[in-house]
Design a protein around this motif. Sequence first.
Motif, PDB file in Angstrom:
ATOM      1  N   MET A 226       0.822  -1.198   0.000  1.00  0.00           N
ATOM      2  CA  MET A 226       0.000   0.000   0.000  1.00  0.00           C
ATOM      3  C   MET A 226       0.865   1.261   0.000  1.00  0.00           C
ATOM      4  O   MET A 226       0.601   2.226  -0.714  1.00  0.00           O
ATOM      5  CB  MET A 226      -0.860  -0.038   1.268  1.00  0.00           C
ATOM      6  N   GLN A 227       1.919   1.255   0.809  1.00  0.00           N
ATOM      7  CA  GLN A 227       2.808   2.407   0.926  1.00  0.00           C
ATOM      8  C   GLN A 227       3.538   2.650  -0.402  1.00  0.00           C
ATOM      9  O   GLN A 227       3.661   3.786  -0.850  1.00  0.00           O
ATOM     10  CB  GLN A 227       3.797   2.150   2.075  1.00  0.00           C
ATOM     11  N   ASN A 228       4.022   1.559  -1.019  1.00  0.00           N
ATOM     12  CA  ASN A 228       4.699   1.707  -2.305  1.00  0.00           C
ATOM     13  C   ASN A 228       3.739   2.196  -3.384  1.00  0.00           C
ATOM     14  O   ASN A 228       4.136   2.908  -4.302  1.00  0.00           O
ATOM     15  CB  ASN A 228       5.339   0.377  -2.727  1.00  0.00           C
ATOM     16  N   ALA A 229       2.473   1.798  -3.264  1.00  0.00           N
ATOM     17  CA  ALA A 229       1.475   2.280  -4.214  1.00  0.00           C
ATOM     18  C   ALA A 229       1.396   3.804  -4.166  1.00  0.00           C
ATOM     19  O   ALA A 229       1.318   4.469  -5.197  1.00  0.00           O
ATOM     20  CB  ALA A 229       0.111   1.674  -3.889  1.00  0.00           C
ATOM     21  N   LEU A 244      -6.411   0.535  -7.995  1.00  0.00           N
ATOM     22  CA  LEU A 244      -7.181  -0.599  -8.496  1.00  0.00           C
ATOM     23  C   LEU A 244      -6.303  -1.836  -8.628  1.00  0.00           C
ATOM     24  O   LEU A 244      -6.659  -2.926  -8.179  1.00  0.00           O
ATOM     25  CB  LEU A 244      -7.793  -0.267  -9.863  1.00  0.00           C
ATOM     26  N   VAL A 245      -5.116  -1.641  -9.238  1.00  0.00           N
ATOM     27  CA  VAL A 245      -4.211  -2.772  -9.423  1.00  0.00           C
ATOM     28  C   VAL A 245      -3.809  -3.365  -8.069  1.00  0.00           C
ATOM     29  O   VAL A 245      -3.817  -4.585  -7.875  1.00  0.00           O
ATOM     30  CB  VAL A 245      -2.964  -2.347 -10.236  1.00  0.00           C
ATOM     31  N   VAL A 246      -3.490  -2.468  -7.114  1.00  0.00           N
ATOM     32  CA  VAL A 246      -3.086  -2.943  -5.788  1.00  0.00           C
ATOM     33  C   VAL A 246      -4.223  -3.721  -5.114  1.00  0.00           C
ATOM     34  O   VAL A 246      -4.007  -4.800  -4.547  1.00  0.00           O
ATOM     35  CB  VAL A 246      -2.637  -1.755  -4.912  1.00  0.00           C
ATOM     36  N   ALA A 247      -5.445  -3.178  -5.214  1.00  0.00           N
ATOM     37  CA  ALA A 247      -6.587  -3.875  -4.612  1.00  0.00           C
ATOM     38  C   ALA A 247      -6.753  -5.259  -5.230  1.00  0.00           C
ATOM     39  O   ALA A 247      -6.998  -6.242  -4.525  1.00  0.00           O
ATOM     40  CB  ALA A 247      -7.864  -3.053  -4.794  1.00  0.00           C
TER      41      ALA A 247
END
Lengths: 276, 219
Positions: A226-229, A244-247
């Motif tokens: 999440m942090q890198n996102a 969206l990709v991270v989720a």
Amino acid sequence: MNTYTRTVRDALYEEPGKKAKKQIAVATAISLVAIAVFIFFIAKAFYDNGQFDAKYWSFFTKYTTWRFIANGLVGTLEAAFLAGLMAFIIGMIFMIGRICNYKILNRIATVLIEFTRGVPTLLFIYFFFLIVPQLGINLPSIFRISIPVAISACGVVAEVLRSGVNAVPKGQKEAALSLGMTESKTFTKIIFPQAIHQVIPALIAEIVIVVKDTTFAYVINFPDLMQNAKVLISNYDALLSVYLVVAVIYIIINYILNKISVAIARRTQTSPVITR
Amino acid sequence: MSIGELLSVYGEKYLQGLLTTWELTIFSFIGAMIIGVIITVFRVCPIKPLRLFGEFYVQIFRNIPGAALLILLVYALPELDLILSYHSCVLTATTLIPASFCSEYLMSGINAIGIGQIEAARSIGMTFPLMMRKIVIPQAVRFSILPMTNLLIATMLTTSLASQVPLSPTDLTGVVSYINTRSVGGVTSFLISAFFYCITAVVIGQLGNLLDKKVRILR
């Protein structure tokens, strides 16, 4: 048809007749259209706001983007692994406290288990993020996320382990004791191996919760997925596509873990578990 | 800070936090039950696309972390010209996620009934609505009471997401972060909020057990 695929929901209806088949066909068509309209409106919202533009998606073809995401994923998995390990150890201690022969320890363990199960993970995170430093203790950031996550999971782990121990037939313990095994040897050699076998699906389901809870790592600036996102978002000025990709990555990981849990439950003939 | 100081300075904040947590929990739970029942109807109905939609919904919201969903609602929706208030973002997140678990519990409640009973009902000539009313729903509801109690507690824990957005009044978790970013609240400031959460969870759990004992089917 084998009995395995026949679930209650298939048994609820009879084989549809001519008229029912027609009705089902019409309903199917209507629902297909409804779902298509639903998807169309989502796509339209994306299109109208320019979210399909190449600038929002093209950096996903770059190697560096994925390496950065992978780094975040490693952070997430490290925190989750550490938290899971600690949760198992603390959960083990709580469980032994709960089932041992000392009344006072039983009480203490029960209170601690209920406490960890009744308090949200975020509150524990704020405790380790804001209050523990006030006491003059400075923990490395990975512990600031994995300890609270572990604490909020350990109560459930303890109860899961206890249910496994209770599922072992009483006769086994009696037999072992009458053979002259000591109380502790009976537990480690006879009861516990069978108990753990019973609860593996439930423990895997608990890992899903641990992975979900590590997403709060952004609160303490630990470099997880999440942090890198967030960094990717500020680099490419692309918020929606990155989140969206991270989720989706989180959903896939947890989906696989849940599937593994169900598959093992089926093989060991234990019941699958639904956790929060 | 001592407990007396904390309560005299921030007592009202804690009370408001408790009420906010309760309010979010109750509304989310009601919403989750309604959506959960609808999704479950989709999943058992004979219409294929609706079944698939139901399964898809459950897999998405069972597996998405609460924080990820909340961030999508708060930061990503405005990119699509859809701006919700912070309060409705939190409420949406804390409703959609428990709804998927609600549906999972109901499905396992239905599956626990046993095919034999349904076949028996049909073979004595019961119509579908009659079978639903007399066989399926009464048992599914009774099977679901303990899981639903757990779901209510889980929903309460999920509402701590509210602390991630600026809400006024904030929830119990937000109060702790509010106090400790402004002054040195100490362990007590954490314990007060934790106590309120625990008491709520214990009361819900006891009520659930009581209700379950009343209606349980003994086999």
